[in-house]
Design a protein around this motif. Structure first.
Motif, PDB file in Angstrom:
ATOM      1  N   TRP A 188       0.821  -1.214   0.000  1.00  0.00           N
ATOM      2  CA  TRP A 188       0.000   0.000   0.000  1.00  0.00           C
ATOM      3  C   TRP A 188       0.855   1.264   0.000  1.00  0.00           C
ATOM      4  O   TRP A 188       0.364   2.365  -0.191  1.00  0.00           O
ATOM      5  N   ARG A 189       2.160   1.096   0.251  1.00  0.00           N
ATOM      6  CA  ARG A 189       3.072   2.244   0.240  1.00  0.00           C
ATOM      7  C   ARG A 189       4.434   1.745  -0.213  1.00  0.00           C
ATOM      8  O   ARG A 189       4.661   0.527  -0.282  1.00  0.00           O
ATOM      9  N   GLU A 190       5.330   2.662  -0.519  1.00  0.00           N
ATOM     10  CA  GLU A 190       6.690   2.273  -0.840  1.00  0.00           C
ATOM     11  C   GLU A 190       7.233   1.501   0.365  1.00  0.00           C
ATOM     12  O   GLU A 190       7.038   1.912   1.511  1.00  0.00           O
ATOM     13  N   ARG A 191       7.917   0.378   0.126  1.00  0.00           N
ATOM     14  CA  ARG A 191       8.258  -0.478   1.257  1.00  0.00           C
ATOM     15  C   ARG A 191       9.283   0.159   2.205  1.00  0.00           C
ATOM     16  O   ARG A 191      10.076   1.008   1.795  1.00  0.00           O
ATOM     17  N   SER A 192       9.249  -0.251   3.457  1.00  0.00           N
ATOM     18  CA  SER A 192      10.230   0.204   4.438  1.00  0.00           C
ATOM     19  C   SER A 192      11.580  -0.420   4.104  1.00  0.00           C
ATOM     20  O   SER A 192      11.665  -1.612   3.796  1.00  0.00           O
ATOM     21  N   ILE A 193      12.640   0.378   4.192  1.00  0.00           N
ATOM     22  CA  ILE A 193      13.971  -0.147   3.856  1.00  0.00           C
ATOM     23  C   ILE A 193      14.696  -0.689   5.087  1.00  0.00           C
ATOM     24  O   ILE A 193      15.868  -1.015   5.028  1.00  0.00           O
ATOM     25  N   ARG A 241      10.916   8.158   7.795  1.00  0.00           N
ATOM     26  CA  ARG A 241       9.543   7.647   7.758  1.00  0.00           C
ATOM     27  C   ARG A 241       9.386   6.420   8.659  1.00  0.00           C
ATOM     28  O   ARG A 241       8.334   6.240   9.296  1.00  0.00           O
ATOM     29  N   SER A 242      10.422   5.586   8.742  1.00  0.00           N
ATOM     30  CA  SER A 242      10.348   4.423   9.640  1.00  0.00           C
ATOM     31  C   SER A 242      10.193   4.853  11.098  1.00  0.00           C
ATOM     32  O   SER A 242       9.473   4.210  11.868  1.00  0.00           O
ATOM     33  N   PHE A 243      10.878   5.946  11.468  1.00  0.00           N
ATOM     34  CA  PHE A 243      10.670   6.490  12.822  1.00  0.00           C
ATOM     35  C   PHE A 243       9.191   6.795  13.039  1.00  0.00           C
ATOM     36  O   PHE A 243       8.620   6.462  14.076  1.00  0.00           O
ATOM     37  N   LEU A 244       8.600   7.461  12.053  1.00  0.00           N
ATOM     38  CA  LEU A 244       7.199   7.875  12.219  1.00  0.00           C
ATOM     39  C   LEU A 244       6.247   6.681  12.162  1.00  0.00           C
ATOM     40  O   LEU A 244       5.171   6.707  12.746  1.00  0.00           O
ATOM     41  N   SER A 245       6.647   5.629  11.454  1.00  0.00           N
ATOM     42  CA  SER A 245       5.794   4.437  11.345  1.00  0.00           C
ATOM     43  C   SER A 245       5.815   3.621  12.623  1.00  0.00           C
ATOM     44  O   SER A 245       4.790   3.101  13.064  1.00  0.00           O
ATOM     45  N   ALA A 246       7.005   3.467  13.190  1.00  0.00           N
ATOM     46  CA  ALA A 246       7.192   2.490  14.262  1.00  0.00           C
ATOM     47  C   ALA A 246       7.282   3.116  15.640  1.00  0.00           C
ATOM     48  O   ALA A 246       7.238   2.401  16.637  1.00  0.00           O
TER      49      ALA A 246
HETATM   50  C1  OVV Z   1       9.053  -2.104  13.324  1.00  0.00           C
HETATM   51  C2  OVV Z   1       8.290  -1.310  12.340  1.00  0.00           C
HETATM   52  C3  OVV Z   1       6.966  -1.281  12.422  1.00  0.00           C
HETATM   53  C4  OVV Z   1       6.257  -0.582  11.506  1.00  0.00           C
HETATM   54  C5  OVV Z   1       6.891   0.086  10.491  1.00  0.00           C
HETATM   55  C6  OVV Z   1       8.235   0.083  10.370  1.00  0.00           C
HETATM   56  C7  OVV Z   1       8.955  -0.631  11.314  1.00  0.00           C
HETATM   57  C8  OVV Z   1       8.894   0.819   9.222  1.00  0.00           C
HETATM   58  O1  OVV Z   1      10.086   0.730   9.063  1.00  0.00           O
HETATM   59  O2  OVV Z   1       8.205   1.473   8.457  1.00  0.00           O
END
Ligand code: OVV
Length: 407
Positions: free
Chosen positions: A89-94, A241-246
């Motif tokens: 659904w979004r560009e994948r997390s790296i 973005r990973s900070f904001l996601s997780a």
């Molecule tokens: C551990 C975690 C949960 C959710 C999202 C991500 C990481 C991310 O890197 O986007």
């Protein structure tokens, strides 16, 4: 071939128990303990036809799968959707949704930014903010933990630690819910949280840009590593973005769950008040007992096995961390919340190379907030029934009415 939830349906090996359950049923997500128990009872690994996935809930097997990143991949997504077959659904997390060697480089950058040394520089911010927020609520008598404490605290300190120049509590909380609901099936929870994607994703993406970040936060540190050539500048944006996601939903959930555990177990609150150095094992016990991330998946990258049963390439495996953390074969009296248990090896932060890279930050936030509360509050008491907020991957409260009795 017709896909199920974006992955290839499998034929489970002979002998694997079949369980006609919907793990994403909202009643189960609200109160998962019976589901956890049944999953563990049925066997080392269980086939769930509704989604054509395997599920594991015993501690040893769950831990083993998480530790085995060579057989059980993250790069095909940690949800039901197989990225080898369908776009996400979004560009994948790296960092989350990659395997070595790609993972190694980004993990190193994030581990450095989230190191204990960097966390120490944030202790004043965490402590001062905790004092301010606790002071605001302490004379209220009764509070609603989620709205008054669990959401305000991380959504105040975390954007500052990251160096965001413009923040929005609602967007941050809703984006987290979207990220975690998205690892589940295409159910009402996932669809409802993705409804706001059109508005939220562009805001999140813009917030990750270098010029939107201060020069002294964790975001700037990630971009500094890009200047040094360790990662590209586009990759730096994706790591922010990973900070904001997780980093938001997880800590909001950790705070709410901690106060739920302590208010349900007043003796444990008293023990902690008498000896606040027990904070650390207390928080680990909260993570064991009410694991904020209850389920994350892996994908078999090639034909392999689980507990001796053959597993086809492309099989999606639900690793039910919440069940593993309540496994009586691993933990004595798992249904008892005991702050001095010291549950070494719990999988509340996962395990292996993908184990939570932000765990020091999570602990620092919880420690600051709980320390201030224990200094100023004598007792906490339930002031109504808690309400859980079902999410496909997160076990979080929606409402927790609590009476605070100040010292
Ligand atoms: C551990 C975690 C949960 C959710 C999202 C991500 C990481 C991310 O890197 O986007």
């Amino acid at each position: 071939m017709t896909l199920i939830e974006g992955h290839r349906p499998i034929t489970p090996a002979t002998g694997i128990p079949v369980w006609d359950v919907n793990p994403y049923d909202e009643a189960i997500l609200r109160d998962p303990y019976e589901y956890y128990a049944r999953l563990r009872e049925l066997g080392e690994v269980v086939y769930i036809p509704r989604y054509s996935v395997l599920a594991v809930g015993r501690y040893a097997t769950t831990h083993k799968i998480f530790a085995d990143h060579e057989n059980f991949l993250s790069s095909r997504g940690v949800g039901l959707n197989d990225f080898a077959l369908e776009k996400g659904w979004r560009e994948r997390s790296i960092i989350l949704e990659v395997d070595p060697p790609e993972h190694t480089k980004t993990r190193k950058v994030m581990a450095r930014v989230l190191s204990p040394k960097v966390m120490k520089t944030m202790s004043d911010l965490f402590r001062d903010t905790a004092e301010r927020i606790v002071d605001q609520i302490i004379d209220q008598g009764t509070i609603e933990v989620v709205a008054d404490l669990a959401e305000p605290y991380p959504t105040t300190v975390f954007p500052q630690a990251l160096g965001m120049t413009e923040s929005n509590r609602r967007y941050l909380v809703d984006y987290g819910a979207m990220v975690f609901n998205s690892v589940g099936p295409d159910n009402a929870l996932r669809r409802n949280s993705l409804r706001n994607a059109g508005e939220i994703i562009p805001w999140i993406t813009a917030a990750c840009a270098r010029e939107r970040l201060t020069e002294d936060g964790m975001g700037a540190m990630v971009y500094a590593d890009a200047d040094k050539g360790e990662i590209t500048h586009d990759e730096a944006g994706l790591l922010v973005r990973s900070f904001l996601s997780a980093g938001v939903d997880t800590t909001v959930t950790g705070i709410g769950n901690a106060l739920w555990c302590l208010s349900q177990n007043p003796g444990e609150w008293d023990k902690l008040k008498a000896d606040p150095t027990l904070f650390r094992p207390a928080f680990e016990e909260v993570l064991r007992y009410t694991s904020p991330v209850h389920t994350f998946g892996r994908t078999a990258g090639h034909a392999t096995e689980i507990a001796g049963y053959p597993v086809e390439e492309g099989t999606k495996i639900l690793c039910v961390l919440g069940a593993a953390n309540m496994d009586p074969d691993k933990w004595g009296d798992p249904e008892v919340f005991r702050i001095d248990r010291k549950p070494v090896g719990h999988v509340g932060f996962g395990a292996g190379i993908h184990g939570c890279v932000g765990q020091n930050l999570a602990r620092a936030e919880l420690q600051a907030l709980l320390t201030v509360m224990l200094e100023r509050i004598d007792r906490i008491e339930p002031a109504g029934d808690p309400v859980w907020r079902p999410n496909n991957a997160i076990r979080a409260l929606d409402k927790l009415p609590l009476k605070l009795i100040p010292k």
